[in-house]
Write an enzyme that holds these catalytic residues in place. Sequence first.
Site, PDB file in Angstrom:
ATOM      1  N   LYS A  14      56.303 -41.300  -5.899  1.00 19.93           N
ATOM      2  CA  LYS A  14      57.013 -40.986  -4.656  1.00 19.93           C
ATOM      3  C   LYS A  14      56.026 -40.510  -3.615  1.00 19.93           C
ATOM      4  CE  LYS A  14      60.881 -39.249  -2.482  1.00 19.93           C
ATOM      5  NZ  LYS A  14      60.451 -40.158  -1.417  1.00 19.93           N
ATOM      6  N   LYS A  52      51.668 -43.096  -2.375  1.00 14.12           N
ATOM      7  CA  LYS A  52      51.455 -42.986  -0.929  1.00 14.12           C
ATOM      8  C   LYS A  52      51.208 -44.364  -0.353  1.00 14.12           C
ATOM      9  CE  LYS A  52      51.286 -39.774   2.230  1.00 14.12           C
ATOM     10  NZ  LYS A  52      52.068 -38.511   2.229  1.00 14.12           N
ATOM     11  N   THR A  59      59.888 -29.345   5.415  1.00 13.69           N
ATOM     12  CA  THR A  59      58.494 -28.913   5.241  1.00 13.69           C
ATOM     13  C   THR A  59      58.297 -27.545   5.878  1.00 13.69           C
ATOM     14  OG1 THR A  59      57.765 -31.187   5.201  1.00 13.69           O
ATOM     15  CG2 THR A  59      56.083 -29.538   5.668  1.00 13.69           C
ATOM     16  N   ASN A 109      55.898 -32.194  13.940  1.00 13.93           N
ATOM     17  CA  ASN A 109      57.085 -31.949  13.108  1.00 13.93           C
ATOM     18  C   ASN A 109      56.947 -30.643  12.327  1.00 13.93           C
ATOM     19  OD1 ASN A 109      58.321 -32.209  10.234  1.00 13.93           O
ATOM     20  ND2 ASN A 109      59.597 -33.492  11.529  1.00 13.93           N
TER      21      ASN A 109
HETATM   22  P1  NAD Z   1      52.760 -34.714  13.763  1.00 19.97           P
HETATM   23  O1  NAD Z   1      52.079 -36.008  14.064  1.00 19.97           O
HETATM   24  O2  NAD Z   1      54.216 -34.560  14.041  1.00 19.97           O
HETATM   25  O3  NAD Z   1      52.008 -33.524  14.594  1.00 19.97           O
HETATM   26  C1  NAD Z   1      50.641 -33.301  14.543  1.00 19.97           C
HETATM   27  C2  NAD Z   1      50.260 -32.187  15.524  1.00 19.97           C
HETATM   28  O4  NAD Z   1      48.854 -31.920  15.374  1.00 19.97           O
HETATM   29  C3  NAD Z   1      50.454 -32.567  16.994  1.00 19.97           C
HETATM   30  O5  NAD Z   1      50.829 -31.430  17.739  1.00 19.97           O
HETATM   31  C4  NAD Z   1      49.039 -33.028  17.416  1.00 19.97           C
HETATM   32  O6  NAD Z   1      48.802 -32.891  18.829  1.00 19.97           O
HETATM   33  C5  NAD Z   1      48.208 -32.042  16.631  1.00 19.97           C
HETATM   34  N1  NAD Z   1      46.834 -32.508  16.432  1.00 19.97           N
HETATM   35  C6  NAD Z   1      46.405 -33.770  16.199  1.00 19.97           C
HETATM   36  N2  NAD Z   1      45.056 -33.791  16.110  1.00 19.97           N
HETATM   37  C7  NAD Z   1      44.637 -32.524  16.270  1.00 19.97           C
HETATM   38  C8  NAD Z   1      43.367 -31.889  16.278  1.00 19.97           C
HETATM   39  N3  NAD Z   1      42.239 -32.590  16.077  1.00 19.97           N
HETATM   40  N4  NAD Z   1      43.319 -30.546  16.477  1.00 19.97           N
HETATM   41  C9  NAD Z   1      44.448 -29.838  16.657  1.00 19.97           C
HETATM   42  N5  NAD Z   1      45.665 -30.366  16.677  1.00 19.97           N
HETATM   43  C10 NAD Z   1      45.765 -31.696  16.487  1.00 19.97           C
HETATM   44  O7  NAD Z   1      52.418 -34.414  12.243  1.00 19.97           O
HETATM   45  P2  NAD Z   1      53.239 -33.478  11.215  1.00 19.97           P
HETATM   46  O8  NAD Z   1      54.276 -34.295  10.531  1.00 19.97           O
HETATM   47  O9  NAD Z   1      53.617 -32.208  11.893  1.00 19.97           O
HETATM   48  O10 NAD Z   1      52.087 -33.209  10.137  1.00 19.97           O
HETATM   49  C11 NAD Z   1      51.052 -32.255  10.370  1.00 19.97           C
HETATM   50  C12 NAD Z   1      50.322 -32.011   9.058  1.00 19.97           C
HETATM   51  O11 NAD Z   1      51.250 -31.560   8.077  1.00 19.97           O
HETATM   52  C13 NAD Z   1      49.658 -33.264   8.453  1.00 19.97           C
HETATM   53  O12 NAD Z   1      48.494 -32.878   7.763  1.00 19.97           O
HETATM   54  C14 NAD Z   1      50.700 -33.744   7.468  1.00 19.97           C
HETATM   55  O13 NAD Z   1      50.128 -34.542   6.445  1.00 19.97           O
HETATM   56  C15 NAD Z   1      51.199 -32.406   6.946  1.00 19.97           C
HETATM   57  N6  NAD Z   1      52.513 -32.525   6.313  1.00 19.97           N
HETATM   58  C16 NAD Z   1      53.613 -32.850   7.053  1.00 19.97           C
HETATM   59  C17 NAD Z   1      54.835 -32.985   6.415  1.00 19.97           C
HETATM   60  C18 NAD Z   1      56.083 -33.302   7.207  1.00 19.97           C
HETATM   61  O14 NAD Z   1      57.166 -33.342   6.594  1.00 19.97           O
HETATM   62  N7  NAD Z   1      56.002 -33.494   8.503  1.00 19.97           N
HETATM   63  C19 NAD Z   1      54.938 -32.805   5.018  1.00 19.97           C
HETATM   64  C20 NAD Z   1      53.798 -32.457   4.291  1.00 19.97           C
HETATM   65  C21 NAD Z   1      52.579 -32.325   4.963  1.00 19.97           C
END
Ligand code: NAD
Length: 424
Positions: free
Chosen positions: A80, A116, A200, A231
């Site tokens: 998954k 993945k 999350t 997110n």
């Molecule tokens: P997203 O794309 O919704 O948001 C990413 C945020 O990070 C944005 O505000 C963007 O401007 C910022 N960002 C991008 N590059 C950057 C940088 N170099 N420096 C600082 N900020 C930067 O992504 P998300 O879903 O919020 O995911 C963020 C992290 O959380 C990722 O590592 C993702 O793998 C992890 N994650 C997310 C989820 C989920 O359910 N959304 C679950 C597990 C892990």
Amino acid sequence: MNQQSDHSIHEQEHLALLASTQVVIKKALQKLGYPEAMYELLKEPLRMLTVRIPVRMDDGSVRVFTGYRAQHNDAVGPTKGGVRFHPNVTEPEVIALSIWMSLKAGIVDLPYGGGKGGIVCDPRTMSFRELEALSRGYVRAISQVVGPAKDIPAPDVFTNSQIMAWMMDEYSRIREFDSPGFITGKPLVLGGSRGRETATAKGVTIMIREAAKKRGIDIEGARVIIQGFGNAGSFLAKFMHDAGAKVIAISDAYGSLHDPEGLDIPHLLDRRDSFGTITNQFKNTISNKEMLELDCDILVPAAVENQITKENADQIKADILVEAANGPTTLEATEILHKRGILLVPDVLASAGGVTVSYFEWVQNNQGYYWSEEEVEKKLEEIMVNAFENVYQTAHSRQVDMRLAAYMVGVRKMAEASRFRGWV
Ligand code: NAD
């Protein structure tokens, strides 16, 4: 820099991420007393499929995209994990992410292994129609190896519930029966789960609360810094604000906003765009680097990889660091923070709320009976608190840092399942 060399730089970074994950898996298996053959089995996915997806673009031309699906280990159950649409997607990144998904599933004790997927593309420059064609093409290309009892995709960076809906529809057409359990993160009307979108951030909030209890920090009035306002980061900022914490800094890819008295989070949430950008609307911003080194109680990287390294780990002033992002802290930095007594809640534990509620969605699809948001939250709370306590106690009893403890907890179930099946 041209696109090709840009991509190979990302590939090098992703190879380094994969290598450091393998180092910790090896240590965890050694601590648990497994033979070398178990490491040989778990250091890479069982299967890795590379596909080419032709898409007719709006201008009439055909573009051929590269996609991947990695299935790390299916001894426990079906694999998954999400599908990422991003220009920087590489094979080693998808492999590392599939291993992390296995560890997360083990830590929160789900009946899954990790998987993945990813497609090298930039969805920000594609039309709705092109994205639909790409999503459906990907499912056709991987349909032989996925399914509700084989491998269950979900959203990840730059994929959302609409993309999950197209993918579910394509799979259902191929199989000729409705298959909501093929994919999670769907819209509610297509069998999505209540509470999935915020899962999350809810999970991270629970981790912050539990870690704060261990450190005697009151969440009300605690100074919190969140890197990333997408997110994960934006919902987390809301939950922290609602709990009475002072969110003193947030950031996006372009910079950071800082107010020692606490930012007006509801106002910022109203103004952010769908990609999590907000700081471009303000003049007095600081850099992400400066933000990470500010004085605070709780620091949450919720953006991208490799943010806390041996270069800045000595400058981190937080008491607690909770990794909402995947891979934000390097192994060298983990060691420095551990020696400095900072409580680190590692990514494979901290962000496991998403896959947990994805599991709830799959269970609801399989039984055809849907739960209330309260029920989802209650079950999520119980699972996350148990997982935190399990990792925290393992770190103490085995005298290891929280990352190694989380890997030990996470790897044990798949290693045991592989052993019982007679694989090793
Ligand atoms: P997203 O794309 O919704 O948001 C990413 C945020 O990070 C944005 O505000 C963007 O401007 C910022 N960002 C991008 N590059 C950057 C940088 N170099 N420096 C600082 N900020 C930067 O992504 P998300 O879903 O919020 O995911 C963020 C992290 O959380 C990722 O590592 C993702 O793998 C992890 N994650 C997310 C989820 C989920 O359910 N959304 C679950 C597990 C892990």
